[in-house]
Design an enzyme around this catalytic site. Structure first.
Site, PDB file in Angstrom:
ATOM      1  N   MET A  30       0.837  -1.203   0.000  1.00 16.33           N
ATOM      2  CA  MET A  30       0.000   0.000   0.000  1.00 16.33           C
ATOM      3  C   MET A  30       0.878   1.262   0.000  1.00 16.33           C
ATOM      4  O   MET A  30       0.386   2.362   0.266  1.00 16.33           O
ATOM      5  CB  MET A  30      -0.939   0.007   1.204  1.00 16.33           C
ATOM      6  CG  MET A  30      -1.896  -1.189   1.190  1.00 16.33           C
ATOM      7  SD  MET A  30      -3.412  -0.903   2.114  1.00 16.33           S
ATOM      8  CE  MET A  30      -2.769  -0.564   3.729  1.00 16.33           C
ATOM      9  N   GLY A  31       2.177   1.089  -0.273  1.00 18.45           N
ATOM     10  CA  GLY A  31       3.046   2.258  -0.421  1.00 18.45           C
ATOM     11  C   GLY A  31       3.514   2.839   0.899  1.00 18.45           C
ATOM     12  O   GLY A  31       3.416   2.224   1.942  1.00 18.45           O
ATOM     13  N   HIS A  34       9.032   1.709   3.609  1.00 19.44           N
ATOM     14  CA  HIS A  34      10.062   1.731   4.638  1.00 19.44           C
ATOM     15  C   HIS A  34      10.970   0.535   4.382  1.00 19.44           C
ATOM     16  O   HIS A  34      10.760  -0.220   3.423  1.00 19.44           O
ATOM     17  CB  HIS A  34       9.437   1.708   6.041  1.00 19.44           C
ATOM     18  CG  HIS A  34       8.424   0.623   6.248  1.00 19.44           C
ATOM     19  ND1 HIS A  34       8.733  -0.716   6.170  1.00 19.44           N
ATOM     20  CD2 HIS A  34       7.084   0.681   6.493  1.00 19.44           C
ATOM     21  CE1 HIS A  34       7.648  -1.439   6.378  1.00 19.44           C
ATOM     22  NE2 HIS A  34       6.620  -0.623   6.564  1.00 19.44           N
ATOM     23  N   GLU A  35      11.937   0.351   5.241  1.00 19.88           N
ATOM     24  CA  GLU A  35      12.931  -0.707   5.033  1.00 19.88           C
ATOM     25  C   GLU A  35      12.293  -2.105   4.961  1.00 19.88           C
ATOM     26  O   GLU A  35      12.820  -2.989   4.290  1.00 19.88           O
ATOM     27  CB  GLU A  35      13.997  -0.608   6.140  1.00 19.88           C
ATOM     28  CG  GLU A  35      15.200  -1.489   5.969  1.00 19.88           C
ATOM     29  CD  GLU A  35      15.909  -1.389   4.607  1.00 19.88           C
ATOM     30  OE1 GLU A  35      16.012  -0.262   4.072  1.00 19.88           O
ATOM     31  OE2 GLU A  35      16.340  -2.442   4.099  1.00 19.88           O
ATOM     32  N   GLY A  36      11.159  -2.299   5.627  1.00 24.91           N
ATOM     33  CA  GLY A  36      10.451  -3.588   5.548  1.00 24.91           C
ATOM     34  C   GLY A  36      10.027  -3.873   4.108  1.00 24.91           C
ATOM     35  O   GLY A  36      10.281  -4.962   3.576  1.00 24.91           O
ATOM     36  N   HIS A  37       9.400  -2.880   3.466  1.00 30.52           N
ATOM     37  CA  HIS A  37       8.995  -3.052   2.060  1.00 30.52           C
ATOM     38  C   HIS A  37      10.222  -3.314   1.176  1.00 30.52           C
ATOM     39  O   HIS A  37      10.200  -4.179   0.309  1.00 30.52           O
ATOM     40  CB  HIS A  37       8.306  -1.786   1.544  1.00 30.52           C
ATOM     41  CG  HIS A  37       7.004  -1.457   2.209  1.00 30.52           C
ATOM     42  ND1 HIS A  37       6.849  -0.372   3.053  1.00 30.52           N
ATOM     43  CD2 HIS A  37       5.786  -2.058   2.156  1.00 30.52           C
ATOM     44  CE1 HIS A  37       5.593  -0.323   3.474  1.00 30.52           C
ATOM     45  NE2 HIS A  37       4.928  -1.335   2.953  1.00 30.52           N
ATOM     46  N   ASP A 151       2.392  -9.081   8.966  1.00 28.82           N
ATOM     47  CA  ASP A 151       0.942  -9.247   8.837  1.00 28.82           C
ATOM     48  C   ASP A 151       0.648 -10.747   8.799  1.00 28.82           C
ATOM     49  O   ASP A 151       0.369 -11.326   7.754  1.00 28.82           O
ATOM     50  CB  ASP A 151       0.452  -8.522   7.585  1.00 28.82           C
ATOM     51  CG  ASP A 151       0.676  -7.031   7.688  1.00 28.82           C
ATOM     52  OD1 ASP A 151      -0.139  -6.358   8.301  1.00 28.82           O
ATOM     53  OD2 ASP A 151       1.720  -6.560   7.192  1.00 28.82           O
ATOM     54  N   ARG A 188       2.134   2.942   9.372  1.00 31.53           N
ATOM     55  CA  ARG A 188       1.282   3.593  10.369  1.00 31.53           C
ATOM     56  C   ARG A 188       2.088   4.173  11.535  1.00 31.53           C
ATOM     57  O   ARG A 188       1.539   4.933  12.333  1.00 31.53           O
ATOM     58  CB  ARG A 188       0.213   2.631  10.881  1.00 31.53           C
ATOM     59  CG  ARG A 188      -0.853   2.336   9.836  1.00 31.53           C
ATOM     60  CD  ARG A 188      -2.052   1.593  10.409  1.00 31.53           C
ATOM     61  NE  ARG A 188      -3.183   1.590   9.485  1.00 31.53           N
ATOM     62  CZ  ARG A 188      -3.508   0.584   8.669  1.00 31.53           C
ATOM     63  NH1 ARG A 188      -2.786  -0.508   8.648  1.00 31.53           N
ATOM     64  NH2 ARG A 188      -4.549   0.681   7.870  1.00 31.53           N
TER      65      ARG A 188
HETATM   66  P1  AMP Z   1       1.618  -2.726   3.514  1.00 24.92           P
HETATM   67  O1  AMP Z   1       2.130  -1.697   2.556  1.00 24.92           O
HETATM   68  O2  AMP Z   1       1.633  -2.285   4.935  1.00 24.92           O
HETATM   69  O3  AMP Z   1       0.315  -3.335   3.061  1.00 24.92           O
HETATM   70  O4  AMP Z   1       2.675  -3.918   3.476  1.00 24.92           O
HETATM   71  C1  AMP Z   1       3.065  -4.506   2.262  1.00 24.92           C
HETATM   72  C2  AMP Z   1       3.847  -5.750   2.561  1.00 24.92           C
HETATM   73  O5  AMP Z   1       4.977  -5.414   3.364  1.00 24.92           O
HETATM   74  C3  AMP Z   1       3.054  -6.786   3.361  1.00 24.92           C
HETATM   75  O6  AMP Z   1       3.377  -8.091   2.885  1.00 24.92           O
HETATM   76  C4  AMP Z   1       3.549  -6.577   4.760  1.00 24.92           C
HETATM   77  O7  AMP Z   1       3.449  -7.736   5.572  1.00 24.92           O
HETATM   78  C5  AMP Z   1       5.003  -6.218   4.507  1.00 24.92           C
HETATM   79  N1  AMP Z   1       5.549  -5.489   5.660  1.00 24.92           N
HETATM   80  C6  AMP Z   1       5.027  -4.422   6.289  1.00 24.92           C
HETATM   81  N2  AMP Z   1       5.796  -4.054   7.333  1.00 24.92           N
HETATM   82  C7  AMP Z   1       6.831  -4.933   7.355  1.00 24.92           C
HETATM   83  C8  AMP Z   1       7.970  -5.100   8.206  1.00 24.92           C
HETATM   84  N3  AMP Z   1       8.211  -4.296   9.242  1.00 24.92           N
HETATM   85  N4  AMP Z   1       8.810  -6.120   7.929  1.00 24.92           N
HETATM   86  C9  AMP Z   1       8.590  -6.964   6.891  1.00 24.92           C
HETATM   87  N5  AMP Z   1       7.548  -6.841   6.044  1.00 24.92           N
HETATM   88  C10 AMP Z   1       6.677  -5.850   6.279  1.00 24.92           C
END
Ligand code: AMP
Length: 282
Positions: A30-31, A34-37, A151, A188
């Protein structure tokens, strides 16, 4: 990196890759990267010839009282970050093109997986997630798709849907990326006031506390949950939504902790910002 706006153009891109014999890894997002993405995108790059990232704040997974309009967005920043992570195609459709006026199909995954945890406080959320991910899989036709363990329930729901509907996409789970102090990265987190940052740490610290208690021999989910609830509520402005111990695949409640058990948490900070985290405790 190509920026693709329309589903038909994305389908054409995917067909081109298939014709050239190139495999595709998809990272749905969803854009507000961050480093996770970014770490999901880099992982995707190791799994296939081409990486496609979808950037779509999917309206159907937000409830009427939720943060759809406030959800953080910054396309230029995201574009540059995705490019730096080696992404070949950034698919950023408009809601009206994903859900034209006549749209009337929903993918619902059974209540065994969607009735509890986040599904209990966010009715309809996982139907929105399953529907959009199913659409993205059909548009991009990836060989593999990477999702974050952050998630945790979403991952279980998508694995089930992919198997049940024979979608033929390999689902790869990627570990949660955290700040140095343990806070799980999340788009968030930008909602948190500086004074709430400490309270947000209550989630990861609760997982650490649960690990300490199980290392000392505690196995009762009920006693652990009670201790964790008190611990989290000792931080200012926190309200526990749920503290659950569940089986990692079935998401069924676990009364006794074992190696298959995941602790999943959702906590509201300051009445507004709802954060989630999870982890094994044995
Ligand atoms: P979102 O943009 O929040 O819908 O997340 C997109 C993808 O990134 C989903 O598969 C999330 O589980 C993953 N994601 C979000 N936050 C993290 C994180 N801190 N570490 C690893 N993956 C993440």
């Amino acid at each position: 990196m190509q920026i693709i706006r329309h589903p038909a153009a994305m389908i054409a891109w995917a067909k081109e890759q298939a014709k050239a014999g190139r495999s595709i890894a998809l990272v749905p997002t969803m854009g507000f990267f961050h480093e996770g993405h970014l770490s999901l995108m880099r992982r995707a790059g190791q799994l296939a010839d081409q990486v496609a990232v979808s950037l779509f704040v999917n309206p159907t997974q937000f409830g009427p009282q939720e943060d759809l309009s406030a959800y953080p967005r910054n396309f230029e920043r995201d574009r540059a970050m995705a490019e730096s992570a080696g992404v070949q195609a950034l698919f950023a459709p408009e809601a009206a093109d994903m859900y034209p006026a006549e749209f009337c199909t929903t993918v619902t995954v059974g209540a065994e997986l969607t009735g509890q945890l986040c599904g209990a406080s966010r009715p309809g959320h996982f139907a929105g997630v399953a529907t959009v991910v199913c659409k993205l899989f059909q548009i991009v036709r990836p060989d593999v798709a990477v999702f974050g363990e952050k998630d945790f329930q979403q991952l279980a729901v998508i694995r089930r849907m992919t198997a049940d509907l024979n979608l033929g996409v390999e689902i790869v789970a990627h570990p949660t990326v955290r700040e140095a102090d343990g806070l799980a990265l999340s788009s968030r987190n930008t909602y948190l006031a500086p004074s709430q940052r400490e309270a947000a740490l209550s989630l990861s610290r609760a997982i650490t506390l649960a690990r300490k208690m199980t290392a000392e021999g505690e196995r009762s989910a009920e006693r652990l949950a009670a201790a964790l609830r008190d611990f989290i509520h000792s931080f200012p402005e926190t309200a526990v939504d749920y503290i659950s111990f569940v089986h990692q695949n079935t998401l069924q409640h676990a009364a006794e902790i074992d190696e298959q058990t995941v602790l999943a948490l959702a906590v509201k900070i300051g009445g507004k910002v709802r954060l989630i985290d999870n982890g094994k405790v044995l």
